[in-house]
Motif scaffolding. Structure first.
Motif, PDB file in Angstrom:
ATOM      1  N   LEU A  21      28.762  24.306  -8.497  1.00 50.72           N
ATOM      2  CA  LEU A  21      27.494  24.100  -9.207  1.00 50.72           C
ATOM      3  C   LEU A  21      27.081  25.375  -9.935  1.00 50.72           C
ATOM      4  O   LEU A  21      26.574  25.322 -11.051  1.00 50.72           O
ATOM      5  CB  LEU A  21      26.400  23.674  -8.219  1.00 50.72           C
ATOM      6  CG  LEU A  21      26.553  22.276  -7.601  1.00 50.72           C
ATOM      7  CD1 LEU A  21      25.463  22.040  -6.563  1.00 50.72           C
ATOM      8  CD2 LEU A  21      26.501  21.182  -8.671  1.00 50.72           C
ATOM      9  N   ASN A  39      36.454   9.193 -13.816  1.00 52.78           N
ATOM     10  CA  ASN A  39      35.070   8.943 -13.495  1.00 52.78           C
ATOM     11  C   ASN A  39      34.203  10.118 -13.942  1.00 52.78           C
ATOM     12  O   ASN A  39      34.430  11.237 -13.528  1.00 52.78           O
ATOM     13  CB  ASN A  39      35.006   8.786 -11.977  1.00 52.78           C
ATOM     14  CG  ASN A  39      33.681   8.293 -11.507  1.00 52.78           C
ATOM     15  OD1 ASN A  39      32.815   7.967 -12.311  1.00 52.78           O
ATOM     16  ND2 ASN A  39      33.513   8.252 -10.211  1.00 52.78           N
ATOM     17  N   HIS A  45      21.473  17.295 -11.308  1.00 54.62           N
ATOM     18  CA  HIS A  45      21.026  18.130 -10.196  1.00 54.62           C
ATOM     19  C   HIS A  45      20.606  19.521 -10.686  1.00 54.62           C
ATOM     20  O   HIS A  45      19.656  20.116 -10.183  1.00 54.62           O
ATOM     21  CB  HIS A  45      22.164  18.242  -9.177  1.00 54.62           C
ATOM     22  CG  HIS A  45      21.862  19.098  -7.996  1.00 54.62           C
ATOM     23  ND1 HIS A  45      21.141  18.630  -6.916  1.00 54.62           N
ATOM     24  CD2 HIS A  45      22.160  20.393  -7.724  1.00 54.62           C
ATOM     25  CE1 HIS A  45      21.012  19.613  -6.038  1.00 54.62           C
ATOM     26  NE2 HIS A  45      21.622  20.682  -6.495  1.00 54.62           N
ATOM     27  N   THR A  66      26.067  13.609 -12.308  1.00 50.81           N
ATOM     28  CA  THR A  66      25.122  13.883 -11.214  1.00 50.81           C
ATOM     29  C   THR A  66      24.978  15.381 -10.991  1.00 50.81           C
ATOM     30  O   THR A  66      23.887  15.860 -10.683  1.00 50.81           O
ATOM     31  CB  THR A  66      25.525  13.199  -9.895  1.00 50.81           C
ATOM     32  OG1 THR A  66      26.893  13.450  -9.630  1.00 50.81           O
ATOM     33  CG2 THR A  66      25.283  11.717  -9.917  1.00 50.81           C
ATOM     34  N   ALA A  67      26.059  16.136 -11.197  1.00 55.07           N
ATOM     35  CA  ALA A  67      25.966  17.597 -11.031  1.00 55.07           C
ATOM     36  C   ALA A  67      25.040  18.186 -12.098  1.00 55.07           C
ATOM     37  O   ALA A  67      24.182  19.028 -11.796  1.00 55.07           O
ATOM     38  CB  ALA A  67      27.353  18.231 -11.099  1.00 55.07           C
ATOM     39  N   GLU A  84      32.424  20.236 -10.420  1.00 56.17           N
ATOM     40  CA  GLU A  84      31.440  19.224 -10.015  1.00 56.17           C
ATOM     41  C   GLU A  84      31.699  18.694  -8.612  1.00 56.17           C
ATOM     42  O   GLU A  84      30.871  17.987  -8.053  1.00 56.17           O
ATOM     43  CB  GLU A  84      31.416  18.081 -11.054  1.00 56.17           C
ATOM     44  CG  GLU A  84      32.587  17.099 -11.005  1.00 56.17           C
ATOM     45  CD  GLU A  84      33.888  17.592 -11.648  1.00 56.17           C
ATOM     46  OE1 GLU A  84      33.983  18.801 -11.963  1.00 56.17           O
ATOM     47  OE2 GLU A  84      34.813  16.774 -11.813  1.00 56.17           O
ATOM     48  N   LYS A  85      32.869  19.040  -8.043  1.00 57.28           N
ATOM     49  CA  LYS A  85      33.201  18.588  -6.685  1.00 57.28           C
ATOM     50  C   LYS A  85      33.446  19.779  -5.776  1.00 57.28           C
ATOM     51  O   LYS A  85      34.060  19.651  -4.720  1.00 57.28           O
ATOM     52  CB  LYS A  85      34.480  17.726  -6.730  1.00 57.28           C
ATOM     53  CG  LYS A  85      34.270  16.347  -7.288  1.00 57.28           C
ATOM     54  CD  LYS A  85      33.660  15.409  -6.256  1.00 57.28           C
ATOM     55  CE  LYS A  85      33.308  14.067  -6.852  1.00 57.28           C
ATOM     56  NZ  LYS A  85      32.533  13.262  -5.907  1.00 57.28           N
ATOM     57  N   SER A  86      33.031  20.972  -6.209  1.00 56.93           N
ATOM     58  CA  SER A  86      33.368  22.184  -5.464  1.00 56.93           C
ATOM     59  C   SER A  86      32.160  22.834  -4.799  1.00 56.93           C
ATOM     60  O   SER A  86      32.084  24.057  -4.692  1.00 56.93           O
ATOM     61  CB  SER A  86      34.064  23.193  -6.390  1.00 56.93           C
ATOM     62  OG  SER A  86      35.314  22.696  -6.804  1.00 56.93           O
ATOM     63  N   GLY A  87      31.218  22.019  -4.358  1.00 54.93           N
ATOM     64  CA  GLY A  87      30.092  22.537  -3.584  1.00 54.93           C
ATOM     65  C   GLY A  87      29.246  23.536  -4.360  1.00 54.93           C
ATOM     66  O   GLY A  87      29.232  23.530  -5.602  1.00 54.93           O
ATOM     67  N   PRO A  88      28.502  24.403  -3.647  1.00 56.25           N
ATOM     68  CA  PRO A  88      27.575  25.338  -4.295  1.00 56.25           C
ATOM     69  C   PRO A  88      28.232  26.271  -5.323  1.00 56.25           C
ATOM     70  O   PRO A  88      27.643  26.546  -6.369  1.00 56.25           O
ATOM     71  CB  PRO A  88      27.016  26.151  -3.121  1.00 56.25           C
ATOM     72  CG  PRO A  88      27.170  25.253  -1.933  1.00 56.25           C
ATOM     73  CD  PRO A  88      28.406  24.442  -2.177  1.00 56.25           C
ATOM     74  N   LYS A 147      30.943  10.138 -13.504  1.00 58.70           N
ATOM     75  CA  LYS A 147      29.726  10.075 -12.709  1.00 58.70           C
ATOM     76  C   LYS A 147      29.428  11.404 -11.989  1.00 58.70           C
ATOM     77  O   LYS A 147      28.294  11.852 -11.956  1.00 58.70           O
ATOM     78  CB  LYS A 147      29.887   8.930 -11.688  1.00 58.70           C
ATOM     79  CG  LYS A 147      28.793   8.801 -10.687  1.00 58.70           C
ATOM     80  CD  LYS A 147      27.638   7.969 -11.206  1.00 58.70           C
ATOM     81  CE  LYS A 147      26.556   7.973 -10.137  1.00 58.70           C
ATOM     82  NZ  LYS A 147      25.295   7.471 -10.595  1.00 58.70           N
TER      83      LYS A 147
END
Lengths: 205, 254
Positions: free
Chosen positions: A192, A12, A22, A18-19, A185-189, A14
């Motif tokens: 990012l 995926n 953002h 989105t990251a 992309e799934k590891s929070g701040p 997605k």
């Protein structure tokens, strides 16, 4: 500045999209080597199995594209499977991979009382102040999901280590390529921030 | 070192987060997107959304919520409830969920696990098990489906092993006996299942205090713990729970 996200039907995309949205980055998703060649930087994501993913890459000429893009010197960020298949080969069904970096992806040992896949948050120890970890506290945790781990031949390429039964290279870098086993992309701040470091990096610095 | 995960569970009905006790009676407690953002700020490791919407025509509301959540939080989250087919799975994954969770539908049709794993990767497929004490079963525990209402002739331990064999990436183990009691997780059950499978086990049902999480990690050998009313209603914060666990020398992401 435009970032190309390489789509080869491996999981995926997605969350990467989105990251980036953002973070205010301009990006496009494509599986066409000619389109992707127009990007300034490339993200090579992916979750899945090495052999079938390599088949798709080859079928679309994306393996050749990756080698040329790497030679050209534009920044590349490999994530998860994208971190493993830039190496020469993978133990996952003995797959010959793209071969940007000498090395092999190895399977976690099943006799160490470890649950496989290695899934969840684990600490990443940055070993040589690589730009990708700029302004991220050392030993911060990132999100992992994988059953194989990257093992580049040249240990000088390793930029971060993580412990899961063994100490493995959770990130490595050669020239313009940075490869991370975890999912920024799934590891929070902190994740990012890592993506932002990749996006903001000016070439040649 | 791999850290123990704290997962907050949000039951969503007609677009609102709701909380029930022992699957009886539900009260609305807030907007799932705003709640997800709040728990993300508090440092939650993962979120689970269960769609308990009764009518199928309102399913679209859940997909909108998933899309909005995916734009706001950058941690893994899974979606369950009413997922019966590959196309149901695809819908929530494309909306931005990292994982999908199946429960009753997997008991009725176990091949949904293997098909899901083949199409989306095993890391995407979570199987929820609702377990009840049942001394007629070899392991002492049996499986119930349809939100705890229907007993099926299935031993919990056998089912857990089969779930792993079919290719699931993770098990969410919910004790019907402990759920809603706030007396702690079902430690014996959690330990038995966690030590019998090679995939991560998420303990669910019964959390009332931070110590209950410490117990299920230390004694229950859980890889992750699910909480709901502790943070929704009882005033705990994810950060506070993690601080407590850290003092108890349990590895958590601070």
């Amino acid at each position: 500045m435009k970032i190309g996200i390489l789509n080869y039907d491996a999981g995926n995309l997605k969350s990467v999209e989105t990251a980036l949205a953002h973070l205010g980055a301009k990006y496009f998703v494509s599986s066409d080597p000619y389109e992707l060649a127009k990007s300034d930087k490339l993200i090579f994501p992916g979750v899945g199995e090495a052999q079938s993913s390599m088949k798709i890459l080859k079928k679309r000429g994306l393996d050749i594209f990756l080698r040329e893009y790497f030679k050209k010197g534009n920044p590349i960020l490999g994530i998860c499977l994208g971190c493993q298949i830039v190496l020469d080969s993978s133990e996952e069904r003995n797959t010959k991979c793209v071969g940007l970096v000498p090395g092999n992806s190895k399977e976690f040992s099943h006799n160490m009382d470890l649950k496989i896949p290695h899934m969840g948050w684990n600490q990443v120890q940055s070993t040589n102040n690589h730009y990708i970890f700029k302004d991220i506290p050392n030993n911060s945790s990132f999100y992992f999901v994988h059953s194989y781990y990257p093992d580049p031949d040249n240990q000088n390429a390793v930029i971060a280590l993580t412990d899961y039964g063994i100490s493995f290279s959770s990130a490595f870098s050669v020239d313009n390529l940075v490869a991370v086993q975890f999912h920024p992309e799934k590891s929070g701040p902190h994740g990012l921030k890592l993506l932002d470091n990749f996006i903001s990096k000016t070439q040649g610095v | 070192m791999l850290q123990k995960r704290i997962i907050v569970c949000l039951d969503v009905r007609d677009g609102k987060t709701t909380k029930g006790v022992k699957f009886k009676g539900n009260v609305d407690i807030g907007d799932p997107v705003l709640m997800a953002e709040e728990y993300y700020k508090q440092g939650v490791d993962e979120l689970v959304f269960y769609d308990i919407t009764a009518s199928s025509e309102k399913r679209g509301i859940m997909i909108d919520i998933v899309k909005k959540v995916a734009e706001k939080i950058f941690i893994p989250f899974s979606v369950g409830g009413g997922i019966r087919t590959l196309s149901d799975m695809k819908q929530v994954i494309l909306a931005g969920a990292e994982k999908v969770s199946v429960n009753s539908s997997a008991v009725k049709n176990p091949s949904i696990i293997s098909e899901g794993a083949k199409h989306f990767g095993k890391q995407c497929i979570v199987v929820g098990m609702d377990v009840e004490m049942d001394f007629s079963k070899p392991s002492g525990y049996g499986i119930v489906i349809n939100g705890g209402r229907t007993k099926v002739d299935l031993d919990a331990l056998e089912w857990a092993k089969k779930i792993e064999k079919l290719g699931a990436g993770e098990i969410v183990l919910n004790s019907i006996d402990a759920d809603g009691t706030k007396n702690g997780y079902e430690i014996k059950l959690t330990r038995m299942i966690s030590e019998s499978v090679g995939i991560p086990v998420v303990a669910s049902g019964g959390a009332g205090t931070s110590m209950h999480l410490a117990d299920v990690f230390n004694e229950g050998k859980a890889d992750a713990a699910l909480i709901a009313s502790m943070v929704h209603i009882d005033g705990y914060t994810v950060g506070g729970i993690k601080e407590f666990l850290n003092k108890e020398n349990i590895p958590v992401r601070i």
